[in-house]
Design a protein around this motif. Structure first.
Motif, short mmCIF file in Angstrom:
data_model
loop_
_atom_site.label_atom_id
_atom_site.label_comp_id
_atom_site.label_asym_id
_atom_site.label_seq_id
_atom_site.Cartn_x
_atom_site.Cartn_y
_atom_site.Cartn_z
N GLY A 1 0.81 -1.21 0.00
CA GLY A 1 0.00 0.00 0.00
C GLY A 1 0.84 1.26 0.00
O GLY A 1 0.51 2.24 -0.68
N LEU A 2 1.95 1.25 0.76
CA LEU A 2 2.83 2.42 0.78
C LEU A 2 3.43 2.67 -0.60
O LEU A 2 3.54 3.83 -1.04
N ARG A 3 3.86 1.61 -1.27
CA ARG A 3 4.42 1.79 -2.62
C ARG A 3 3.37 2.36 -3.57
O ARG A 3 3.68 3.17 -4.45
N GLU A 4 2.13 1.90 -3.41
CA GLU A 4 1.06 2.43 -4.25
C GLU A 4 0.87 3.92 -4.02
O GLU A 4 0.74 4.70 -4.96
N ARG A 5 0.90 4.34 -2.76
CA ARG A 5 0.72 5.75 -2.42
C ARG A 5 1.90 6.59 -2.93
O ARG A 5 1.69 7.62 -3.56
N VAL A 6 3.12 6.14 -2.65
CA VAL A 6 4.30 6.91 -3.05
C VAL A 6 4.42 6.96 -4.57
O VAL A 6 4.77 8.00 -5.14
N SER A 7 4.13 5.86 -5.24
CA SER A 7 4.19 5.85 -6.71
C SER A 7 3.15 6.80 -7.30
O SER A 7 3.41 7.45 -8.31
N ALA A 8 1.97 6.86 -6.68
CA ALA A 8 0.94 7.77 -7.17
C ALA A 8 1.38 9.22 -7.07
O ALA A 8 0.93 10.07 -7.85
N LEU A 9 2.27 9.51 -6.14
CA LEU A 9 2.80 10.88 -5.97
C LEU A 9 4.06 11.10 -6.78
O LEU A 9 4.68 12.17 -6.66
N GLY A 10 4.47 10.12 -7.57
CA GLY A 10 5.67 10.27 -8.38
C GLY A 10 6.95 10.06 -7.62
O GLY A 10 8.01 10.52 -8.06
N GLY A 11 6.88 9.38 -6.48
CA GLY A 11 8.07 9.16 -5.66
C GLY A 11 8.57 7.74 -5.73
O GLY A 11 8.10 6.93 -6.54
N GLN A 12 9.53 7.44 -4.87
CA GLN A 12 10.15 6.12 -4.84
C GLN A 12 10.27 5.67 -3.39
O GLN A 12 10.68 6.44 -2.52
N LEU A 13 9.91 4.41 -3.16
CA LEU A 13 9.97 3.83 -1.82
C LEU A 13 10.94 2.66 -1.84
O LEU A 13 10.86 1.79 -2.71
N ASP A 14 11.87 2.64 -0.89
CA ASP A 14 12.84 1.56 -0.75
C ASP A 14 12.68 0.93 0.63
O ASP A 14 12.63 1.64 1.64
N ALA A 15 12.62 -0.38 0.66
CA ALA A 15 12.50 -1.10 1.93
C ALA A 15 13.32 -2.37 1.84
O ALA A 15 13.22 -3.11 0.85
N GLY A 16 14.16 -2.61 2.85
CA GLY A 16 14.96 -3.82 2.83
C GLY A 16 16.06 -3.78 3.87
O GLY A 16 16.20 -2.80 4.62
N PRO A 17 16.84 -4.86 3.92
CA PRO A 17 17.94 -4.92 4.90
C PRO A 17 18.95 -3.81 4.66
O PRO A 17 19.22 -3.42 3.53
N ALA A 18 19.53 -3.34 5.77
CA ALA A 18 20.54 -2.28 5.68
C ALA A 18 21.85 -2.72 6.29
O ALA A 18 22.68 -1.89 6.66
N GLY A 19 22.07 -4.03 6.41
CA GLY A 19 23.32 -4.54 6.96
C GLY A 19 23.25 -4.77 8.44
O GLY A 19 22.55 -4.07 9.18
N ALA A 20 23.98 -5.81 8.90
CA ALA A 20 24.06 -6.16 10.33
C ALA A 20 22.71 -6.45 10.92
O ALA A 20 22.46 -6.19 12.10
N GLY A 21 21.79 -6.98 10.11
CA GLY A 21 20.48 -7.34 10.61
C GLY A 21 19.51 -6.19 10.75
O GLY A 21 18.39 -6.39 11.21
N SER A 22 19.92 -4.98 10.40
CA SER A 22 19.04 -3.83 10.53
C SER A 22 18.09 -3.75 9.33
O SER A 22 18.29 -4.40 8.32
N TRP A 23 17.08 -2.89 9.48
CA TRP A 23 16.07 -2.72 8.44
C TRP A 23 15.91 -1.24 8.15
O TRP A 23 15.96 -0.40 9.06
N ARG A 24 15.70 -0.90 6.88
CA ARG A 24 15.60 0.50 6.46
C ARG A 24 14.38 0.68 5.57
O ARG A 24 14.13 -0.10 4.66
N LEU A 25 13.61 1.71 5.88
CA LEU A 25 12.46 2.11 5.07
C LEU A 25 12.64 3.57 4.72
O LEU A 25 12.74 4.43 5.60
N ALA A 26 12.74 3.86 3.42
CA ALA A 26 13.02 5.23 2.99
C ALA A 26 12.15 5.57 1.79
O ALA A 26 11.84 4.71 0.97
N ALA A 27 11.77 6.85 1.72
CA ALA A 27 10.94 7.33 0.61
C ALA A 27 11.43 8.71 0.20
O ALA A 27 11.88 9.51 1.04
N ARG A 28 11.33 8.96 -1.10
CA ARG A 28 11.68 10.27 -1.66
C ARG A 28 10.55 10.67 -2.60
O ARG A 28 10.28 9.96 -3.58
#
Length: 392
Positions: free
Chosen positions: A346-373
């Motif tokens: 749902g977040l990707r649908e919302r961000v894409s509708a606004l012309g943005g980009q959403l990234d979600a995934g591992p960020a190393g050492a077991g951490s998790w990162r959720l970022a949007a522009r």
């Protein structure tokens, strides 16, 4: 060409090679071991007939068992290899009764078959029975494996379709949420315009005629726009959803991220948040998207890394609204197994509708990162916001 077609082609080529080899062995050995040369042509013709019915898919059942059993009944061990292929096919198709009938017919009728190659001569039937039993067992194993593979492929396809339906449902739900938020925000502003123009219109006697006419026109236009907004955005709501104000939780007010973080901190979730700029620097749709991203990130952190510190950075300033939420690995929370798991869809649908980009995934050492522009609309200018972030 996909893998299933390649496997089918390889299987057909392999079967053709095996059938041709067995038919050739039967014809050559039969021609060499039969003392009377006049039987060379009938043996060769019998081998070719068996090869044809074994290779043509439409003739494998029930023509192939009948023809090969008849050839084996007359020519004896010359057709035993070809009958083994028939038993393999029958076992793979789980036709046990037909396999038993073929073996019984071949052995029984062979008592009056061609004497020099008779199975009963020098107990050749023992070797033939062992060969047929082996072919039948292999056929049973291959058939069971094929059925298992088909069942697993059907399950995988079912899961794939179900996942697609769930993702589509998540997208539709997010569109419905966006429609509700836009309705609440825009309806509020349009109603304010209609209210103020109505107040000014009541003083039409003290205003110039053209101004009074423009105010009346503006009030009518705002009222019609409000009605059109309800009609258009109402179509985007989920089927069966209650109308606005009828048991529906109000959409979040833009800028409620701080309240969201405060509530999470009150629930003992450690959060370090840095905000650049002001929420007013970004469009309303961006602020609503930021709220949803932070809400989903904090929820996932509680589910999958309960107790782990969350680091959050939000930048409302042009040229793009930025959100980044990270958390290290932690113990799964009590609600880790709860939820559909399609919040990110749902977040990707919302961000894409606004012309943005959403990234979600591992960020190393077991951490998790959720970022949007999300880029600001064209023509947006920086309004002198401070460069330094404000920790909250």
């Amino acid at each position: 060409m996909n893998s299933s077609k390649i496997q089918a082609t390889v299987g057909a080529v392999g079967r053709g090679a095996v059938v041709t080899f067995f038919a050739g062995v039967a014809a050559v050995n039969g021609a060499q071991l039969v003392s009377d040369g006049r039987y060379v042509v009938p043996i060769g013709a019998s081998a070719v007939a068996c090869a044809v019915v074994l290779l043509v898919p439409r003739l494998r059942w029930p023509v192939a068992p009948i023809v090969v059993a008849a050839v084996t009944a007359w020519w004896g061990w010359i057709g035993s290899l070809l009958l083994a292929l028939v038993l393999y096919d029958l076992a793979a198709a789980r036709r046990t009764r037909a396999a038993v009938l073929c073996v019984a017919a071949a052995l029984g009728a062979n008592l009056v078959g061609y004497p020099p190659t008779r199975l009963w001569h020098q107990q050749a039937y023992v070797t033939a029975l062992f060969l047929w039993a082996f072919a039948y067992v292999v056929g049973m194993w291959i058939g069971s494996r094929r059925r298992l593979v088909r069942a697993m492929a059907a399950d995988v396809e079912h899961l794939r379709v179900e996942a697609q339906l769930r993702e589509e449902a998540a997208r539709v739900a997010e569109r419905s949420r966006i429609a509700a938020e836009m309705h609440d925000v825009l309806a509020h502003r349009l109603s304010l315009i209609a209210l103020h123009t109505g107040v000014l219109a009541t003083r039409g006697g003290t205003l110039p005629g053209p101004v009074a006419e423009r105010l009346a026109l503006l009030r009518g236009a705002s009222t019609e726009a409000l009605a059109d907004l309800r009609d258009v955005l109402g179509v985007l709501r989920a089927p069966g959803a209650a109308p606005n104000g009828a048991g529906v939780v109000p959409a979040p007010v833009p800028g409620d991220v701080q309240q969201l973080v405060d509530d999470a901190r009150a629930a003992s979730q450690p959060i370090a948040m840095t905000v650049h700029g002001r929420p007013e620097d970004a469009p309303t749709t961006h602020r609503l998207a930021v709220y949803r991203i932070v809400q989903e990130a904090l929820t996932n952190a509680r589910k999958h890394a309960d107790g782990a510190p969350v680091t959050m950075t939000i930048d409302y300033r042009p040229p793009a609204t930025l959100v980044e939420v990270t958390n290290p690995a932690g113990r799964p929370g009590p609600a880790a197994a709860v939820g559909s798991g399609y919040g990110l869809v749902g977040l990707r649908e919302r961000v894409s509708a606004l012309g943005g980009q959403l990234d979600a995934g591992p960020a190393g050492a077991g951490s998790w990162r959720l970022a949007a522009r999300i880029h600001h609309p064209a023509g947006t200018e920086e309004n002198g916001t401070e460069e330094n972030g404000t920790p909250a």
